[in-house]
Enzyme design. Structure first.
Site, PDB file in Angstrom:
ATOM      1  N   GLU A 113       1.209 -19.163 -56.077  1.00 42.08           N
ATOM      2  CA  GLU A 113      -0.018 -19.214 -55.264  1.00 42.08           C
ATOM      3  C   GLU A 113      -1.237 -19.480 -56.139  1.00 42.08           C
ATOM      4  O   GLU A 113      -2.153 -20.219 -55.742  1.00 42.08           O
ATOM      5  CB  GLU A 113      -0.174 -17.909 -54.486  1.00 42.08           C
ATOM      6  CG  GLU A 113       0.846 -17.763 -53.355  1.00 42.08           C
ATOM      7  CD  GLU A 113       0.705 -16.463 -52.592  1.00 42.08           C
ATOM      8  OE1 GLU A 113       0.484 -16.510 -51.370  1.00 42.08           O
ATOM      9  OE2 GLU A 113       0.814 -15.392 -53.231  1.00 42.08           O
ATOM     10  N   GLU A 133       8.821 -14.003 -51.769  1.00 45.77           N
ATOM     11  CA  GLU A 133       8.360 -12.776 -51.123  1.00 45.77           C
ATOM     12  C   GLU A 133       9.246 -12.344 -49.961  1.00 45.77           C
ATOM     13  O   GLU A 133       9.399 -11.150 -49.690  1.00 45.77           O
ATOM     14  CB  GLU A 133       6.914 -12.950 -50.631  1.00 45.77           C
ATOM     15  CG  GLU A 133       5.863 -12.910 -51.734  1.00 45.77           C
ATOM     16  CD  GLU A 133       5.585 -14.272 -52.333  1.00 45.77           C
ATOM     17  OE1 GLU A 133       4.565 -14.420 -53.017  1.00 45.77           O
ATOM     18  OE2 GLU A 133       6.407 -15.206 -52.136  1.00 45.77           O
TER      19      GLU A 133
END
Length: 699
Positions: A113, A133
């Site tokens: 990210e 995740e």
């Protein structure tokens, strides 16, 4: 230094290092070993961006072997300390000069990210990038579900919902890494940033070309195969909704959807369970009482005794990770069959595209076979026996191994239930005998139960542990008893399966409940897959009976291999509820004068799981397992327990040990099964208001 002199204060560690390479400012994340984005790193990145005034470009790189493994999960559930990752990303996106991420090793989760928020991304060959995740029970929470779709469209679904990383080369083809660069990464990244400093970059957040033609039907079609096997896990569906928002909402609104999903899921029981297992897998590999200086033997050549299904799988596991293996068989015919089985497995992987022909040839060259027992064993650095599960056979093999192997070589048995001390008694080196219980199929299953005998020394334990890690397994050390940890605990479930069938259930009722809980396959379907004759042989050897199971086997229903077991099977091995088995159950219940009744799903679940919890507590009492987390890790990695449920001991803690104690006592009385009487450890923890988790901390 005199008494009155002040000691110089130790300089606080700097988690982001600064360097200037001409007109390019370099920020190195320095949070070994994997550069998680802890609070100090986030603050250091902000400080570094402010300090880059006058530069033509900024390069962010990780020190050591990784870019960044993402968020610091130990900070989850604690008060948030600024700056947040979005704060850092806002500063990157507001930078007047290009910020380039230089990726090597891994850029995972928040690490990717961070890179996606940069103006551009370059990578070293072979770097891995991904958003895993979903495997921790939540969604990417710092814009990953919004930026990645804007860069690569629907392809982002597979990366985010599946959670598997891709290589830098694949990322370039997909379009979210700009280039794979050659040579030392920092130097190459600085040169790339300098050469491209004058370009006009479009930030990921501002890209719309890949999301402009949103088609709801196409989106749902892409989602369907990715969520087909979620079995009640919530995070894949949360990921889908967050990614959908990227296609249907402005960037800031999509970020809000993502954040709402993240906060909902990360606070939930499933995410807590997955993080429990994630950290537990690390902890389980640390042997509590192993001396700090204990070292395993150097193993450059492994010998596997037996080329059957298990022996071949063990050999493949080692060869897949570059460890040469010789399989020893009793005849040329058996040896050829075993080697051909390994070749066929690899060839199927090549056909599927998951293995290159060159890698296949490399692996095949590391695998050899012989019928010359003494010569092969004499050259071995480690021997793993994988012959028939019979004590006399294994003792005979180990007596031969002891004579043929060099002094000091560790001898391991792949037994799944047998007494390691009994096997070791056939040798003159019991201190170097250890169990290495691989799970079937051994070349696929990750768990390795290493079994310590009463004489097993630190060298043998360290050798088994180190070799296990080297060949991609998750080694967990357990004590020596019948069935060790996993098989011993699941063995306590069997009598309740029988009782439930007698009292009112059908096979499909039991399997439906267990699969609804998240198990890949229910216990009766699993029995059909393994072969019901195996369990029958074990019962016969132990002198035990199971009226329904024995009647099913007596009817010639041995499982999938005979197209009929607890279920009927069609030509595609699809299971179908069996009228014959239903009648066997009804007839057996009538013969035993058991009055059948409707049994609720919750009772089915509790009666199958609570006996395992009770036995797990006994295992902890006896020291067969060192910690509750070891048991949970074993069940998640070896017995199909859904990771998002956290394992049997985690499940019991969530129920509360007072409730566990009371339910066990209730079922013990209701079923007449004395084995369900709550064990002493559960009684103690329940009385104290404790839990298995507090037991772990106390240890």
């Amino acid at each position: 230094m005199t008494k009155n002199e002040e000691r110089p204060m130790a300089e606080a560690p700097r988690f982001v290092e600064h360097a200037r390479d001409g007109d390019v400012h370099v920020l190195r994340i320095a949070n070994a070993p994997v550069n998680t984005l802890r609070t100090e790193v986030r603050a250091g990145l902000l400080e570094g961006l402010k300090a880059s005034a006058g530069a033509k470009a900024v390069v962010i790189i990780g020190s050591g072997r990784n870019f960044s493994a993402g968020a610091e999960m130990t900070e989850f559930g604690k008060p948030r300390v600024p700056p947040s990752l979005p704060d850092v990303f806002d500063a990157i996106e507001a930078s007047p000069v290009p910020v380039v991420a230089a990726i090597h090793g891994n850029a995972l989760g928040g690490g990717l990210e961070l890179a996606l928020a940069c103006h551009a991304r370059v990578a070293a060959a072979g770097a891995q990038v991904g958003l895993p995740e979903v495997k921790r029970g939540f969604v990417p929470g710092a814009g990953g579900t919004q930026r990645l779709p804007r860069l690569i469209g629907l392809e982002a679904l597979k990366i985010i919902v599946g959670g598997e990383p891709v290589t830098a080369e694949q990322a370039v083809k997909l379009g979210f890494v700009d280039a794979v660069v050659d040579g030392p990464l920092e130097k190459a990244a600085v040169e790339w940033a300098r050469a491209n400093a004058g370009r006009s970059f479009t930030l990921a957040r501002n890209r719309t070309d890949k999301i402009a033609s949103y088609d709801a039907a196409a989106f749902d079609a892409a989602v369907k195969p990715l969520t087909a096997r979620t079995r009640g896990q919530e995070s894949p569906l949360g990921c889908v909704e967050a990614v959908r928002a990227a296609f249907t909402m402005p960037f800031e609104e999509g970020l809000k959807v993502e954040r709402d999903q993240f906060q909902r899921l990360v606070a939930g029981e499933q995410s807590q369970a997955l993080r429990h297992i994630f950290f537990g897998e690390r902890e389980a590999q640390r042997v509590p009482d192993l001396p700090a200086d204990a070292k395993g033997l150097t193993v450059n050549k492994l010998v596997v005794i037996g080329g059957g299904t298990m022996g071949g799988g063990i050999a493949m596991s080692a060869v897949n990770f570059g460890l040469p293996v010789t399989i020893v068989e009793t005849s040329a015919e058996a040896l050829e069959k075993g080697l051909k089985r390994c070749e066929a497995n690899w060839e199927r992987t090549v056909k599927s595209g998951r293995l290159s022909p060159a890698e296949y040839e490399k692996r095949r060259a590391l695998l050899s076979g012989t019928t010359d027992f003494e010569k092969a064993v004499g050259e071995a650095d480690l021997v793993i026996e994988a012959v028939f599960e019979n004590m006399e056979v294994k003792k005979e093999v180990f007596a031969r191994l002891d004579k043929a192997a060099r002094p000091g070589v560790v001898l391991a048995s792949n037994t799944s239930t047998l007494d390691i001390d009994g096997i070791a008694s056939a040798t003159t080196r019991p201190e170097l005998v250890i169990g290495m219980h691989f799970f079937s199929p051994a070349n696929v299953m990750r768990l390795l139960e290493n079994v310590r005998g009463s004489a097993t020394n630190a060298t043998a334990i360290a050798t088994a542990t180190e070799v296990g890690k080297r060949i991609g397994k998750l080694p967990v050390l357990v004590g020596n008893c019948d069935g060790f940890v996993g098989n011993r605990m699941t063995g306590k479930r069997g009598p309740q399966v029988e009782k439930l069938l007698l009292e009112g259930c059908l096979p499909q009722d039991i399997d439906r409940v267990m699969e609804g809980y998240g198990m890949a396959m229910g216990p009766l379907a699993t029995g059909d897959l393994a072969g019901l004759d195996i369990g029958a042989a074990v019962r016969k050897a132990r002198g035990t009976v199971a009226p329904i199971a024995d009647a099913v086997v007596a009817a010639g229903r041995l499982g999938q291999k005979t197209s009929k077991g607890y279920y009927d099977y069609d030509e595609n091995r699809k299971r179908i509820p069996s009228k014959e088995v239903e009648q066997i159950i009804l007839d057996t219940a009538e013969k035993m004068q058991v009055r059948r009744r409707k049994i609720e799903d919750q009772e089915i679940l509790e009666r199958l799981l609570l006996p395992m919890v009770n036995e797990g507590a006994r295992i902890l009492e006896e020291g067969v397992a060192s910690r509750p987390i070891d048991i949970d890790v074993i069940f998640v990695n070896g017995f199909g327990w859904p990771a998002f449920r956290g394992g049997p001991m985690f499940w019991a803690d969530r129920m509360g040990l007072k409730a566990v104690r009371d339910k066990l006592a209730h079922y013990a009385e209701a079923t007449g099964d004395r084995n369900l009487q709550p064990c002493a450890l559960i009684e103690k923890l329940a009385a104290e208001g404790g839990s298995f988790a507090t037991l772990k901390r106390a240890a």
